[in-house]
Design a protein around this motif. Structure first.
Motif, PDB file in Angstrom:
ATOM      1  N   VAL A  38       0.834  -1.209   0.000  1.00 25.79           N
ATOM      2  CA  VAL A  38       0.000   0.000   0.000  1.00 25.79           C
ATOM      3  C   VAL A  38       0.865   1.253   0.000  1.00 25.79           C
ATOM      4  N   ALA A  39       1.979   1.217   0.725  1.00 26.81           N
ATOM      5  CA  ALA A  39       2.873   2.382   0.785  1.00 26.81           C
ATOM      6  C   ALA A  39       3.405   2.766  -0.591  1.00 26.81           C
ATOM      7  N   GLN A  40       3.357   1.835  -1.552  1.00 28.75           N
ATOM      8  CA  GLN A  40       3.837   2.124  -2.900  1.00 28.75           C
ATOM      9  C   GLN A  40       2.715   2.159  -3.940  1.00 28.75           C
ATOM     10  N   ASP A  41       1.479   1.976  -3.491  1.00 31.07           N
ATOM     11  CA  ASP A  41       0.331   1.863  -4.392  1.00 31.07           C
ATOM     12  C   ASP A  41      -0.371   3.220  -4.474  1.00 31.07           C
ATOM     13  N   HIS A  42      -0.016   4.011  -5.459  1.00 28.78           N
ATOM     14  CA  HIS A  42      -0.506   5.391  -5.505  1.00 28.78           C
ATOM     15  C   HIS A  42      -2.016   5.463  -5.730  1.00 28.78           C
ATOM     16  N   GLN A  43      -2.591   4.496  -6.395  1.00 29.05           N
ATOM     17  CA  GLN A  43      -4.048   4.521  -6.569  1.00 29.05           C
ATOM     18  C   GLN A  43      -4.758   4.357  -5.233  1.00 29.05           C
ATOM     19  N   VAL A  44      -4.309   3.407  -4.415  1.00 31.78           N
ATOM     20  CA  VAL A  44      -4.921   3.202  -3.099  1.00 31.78           C
ATOM     21  C   VAL A  44      -4.586   4.365  -2.168  1.00 31.78           C
ATOM     22  N   LEU A  45      -3.383   4.880  -2.247  1.00 31.66           N
ATOM     23  CA  LEU A  45      -3.009   6.018  -1.409  1.00 31.66           C
ATOM     24  C   LEU A  45      -3.899   7.226  -1.696  1.00 31.66           C
ATOM     25  N   GLU A  46      -4.206   7.461  -2.949  1.00 30.14           N
ATOM     26  CA  GLU A  46      -5.085   8.585  -3.290  1.00 30.14           C
ATOM     27  C   GLU A  46      -6.487   8.364  -2.733  1.00 30.14           C
ATOM     28  N   LEU A  47      -6.950   7.111  -2.727  1.00 32.52           N
ATOM     29  CA  LEU A  47      -8.252   6.817  -2.124  1.00 32.52           C
ATOM     30  C   LEU A  47      -8.225   7.074  -0.618  1.00 32.52           C
ATOM     31  N   LEU A  48      -7.130   6.707   0.025  1.00 36.16           N
ATOM     32  CA  LEU A  48      -7.008   6.957   1.464  1.00 36.16           C
ATOM     33  C   LEU A  48      -6.984   8.450   1.772  1.00 36.16           C
ATOM     34  N   LEU A  49      -6.439   9.236   0.876  1.00 37.51           N
ATOM     35  CA  LEU A  49      -6.381  10.690   1.089  1.00 37.51           C
ATOM     36  C   LEU A  49      -7.765  11.318   1.111  1.00 37.51           C
ATOM     37  N   GLU A  50      -8.764  10.621   0.569  1.00 40.31           N
ATOM     38  CA  GLU A  50     -10.135  11.144   0.612  1.00 40.31           C
ATOM     39  C   GLU A  50     -10.731  11.055   2.014  1.00 40.31           C
ATOM     40  N   LEU A  51     -10.120  10.222   2.866  1.00 43.21           N
ATOM     41  CA  LEU A  51     -10.605  10.038   4.228  1.00 43.21           C
ATOM     42  C   LEU A  51      -9.930  11.012   5.186  1.00 43.21           C
ATOM     43  N   GLU A  52     -10.597  11.335   6.282  1.00 39.85           N
ATOM     44  CA  GLU A  52      -9.969  12.165   7.302  1.00 39.85           C
ATOM     45  C   GLU A  52      -8.778  11.410   7.886  1.00 39.85           C
TER      46      GLU A  52
END
Length: 337
Positions: A38-52
């Motif tokens: 996950v630390a290298q998965d920019h698609q999932v990281l961007e989804l996490l950024l949508e969360l508080e």
């Protein structure tokens, strides 16, 4: 498309790398692999950024993913299932909290509970903040095997009328085992959303929080649910600082009020943590903390040689550090080691 905050992105990456390299590495190989990926998965990281920020935790992501059918397989296959179900996973992450209710932590907490009981000669009135389903409110009911590196073992039998069907085990590293389990006269807890183990969704969530590779913890949930059903504690829904004074006022006469927590205060802002400490100390209750080193600077300052990046918690009594402890109660270790 949302604008990416590079600093936020970097913090999430570091959070997941730390989880992979320190927290999960020795106990859950699959979660270590997931977190590193996950630390290298920019698609999932961007989804996490949508969360508080408070909702971006690995524990929360992985448990919510499992609730929605993401299998325990290597990350490339897991993400293929996760991404089409992201909206459901995201909604669960927003609605739920990391409420790991690991009964194994009782083996660690009992080092402090037994000391309080020995000093006062009175039964304990326990109040757990961040109690989840309340499984850690029964330190008198679980048989505990304390072992050392020499394979010596001390088995402590339950001290109350309840007996768990499952034994807890804890490795001692330069720490003496308690002489006996404490007597508990009263049990209460506070949580923003107490879990009810008779509710199928709550039970599923608690089980989803158990890491792969640590499936032995599942039988503790079953055994703990039996204790809760046999002698239900008083569980209050609400903010811990708001609800604590009322619970302290209900402590029975002739008992010692003990406020405790394990892996809970880390989720509060620093000012709320300090308010909590002032509240407990002002009440005259005994205070047992089992948290990461960085949660309370006043405790960390007393053990300046400790590495804040090291896995594990620090068990303390009334603000005085007693021992290092395994995050799920696996060990107690002398601070001198």
């Amino acid at each position: 498309m949302q604008e990416i905050d590079i600093d936020d992105l970097g913090r999430i990456q570091q959070f997941y790398r730390h989880f992979a390299q320190v927290e999960a590495a020795e106990v859950s190989a699959l979660y270590a692999e997931w977190a590193a990926a996950v630390a290298q998965d920019h698609q999932v990281l961007e989804l996490l950024l949508e969360l508080e920020p408070a909702k971006r935790q690995p524990n929360l992501l992985f448990a919510a993913a499992r609730v929605h059918g993401v299998p325990l397989v290597p990350w490339p296959q897991a993400r293929q299932v996760l991404l089409p179900r992201w909206e459901h996973v995201r909604d669960t992450m927003r609605r739920r909290r990391t409420q790991t209710n690991e009964a194994g932590r009782i083996a660690v907490l009992n080092l402090a509970f037994a000391q309080i009981a020995a000093e006062t000669g009175k039964p304990l009135a326990l109040i757990e903040v961040g109690c989840s389903a309340g499984l850690c409110l029964y330190p008198d009911a679980w048989p505990i095997g304390y072992t050392t590196g020499d394979d010596d073992a001390a088995l402590l039998a339950p001290s109350g009328r309840l007996t768990s069907s499952v034994q807890l085990n804890c490795e001692l590293r330069g720490v003496d085992a308690p002489d006996r389990l404490p007597e508990v006269a009263w049990r209460a807890g506070i949580d923003l959303n107490p879990l009810e183990l008779t509710d199928a969704a709550d039970r599923q969530w608690l089980e989803a929080l158990v890491w792969p590779g640590m499936e032995y913890r599942l039988e503790r949930i079953t055994a703990g649910a039996q204790l809760v059903a046999a002698d239900p504690p008083l569980l209050v829904s609400g903010d811990l600082n708001a609800e604590l004074p009322d619970l302290l006022a209900q402590v029975p006469q002739g008992t010692v009020p003990v406020v405790f927590h394990s892996a809970v205060l880390v989720y509060l802002p620093a000012q709320d943590r300090q308010r909590f400490v002032q509240l407990v100390r002002g009440s005259g209750a005994r205070w047992v903390s089992n948290e990461g080193l960085g949660v309370f600077p006043e405790i960390a300052d007393q053990i300046p040689g400790e590495d804040p990046e090291r896995s594990g918690f620090v068990l303390s009594l009334d603000g005085q550090p007693l021992a290092r402890s395994g995050p799920h109660g696996q060990y107690l270790e002398s601070l001198r080691r």
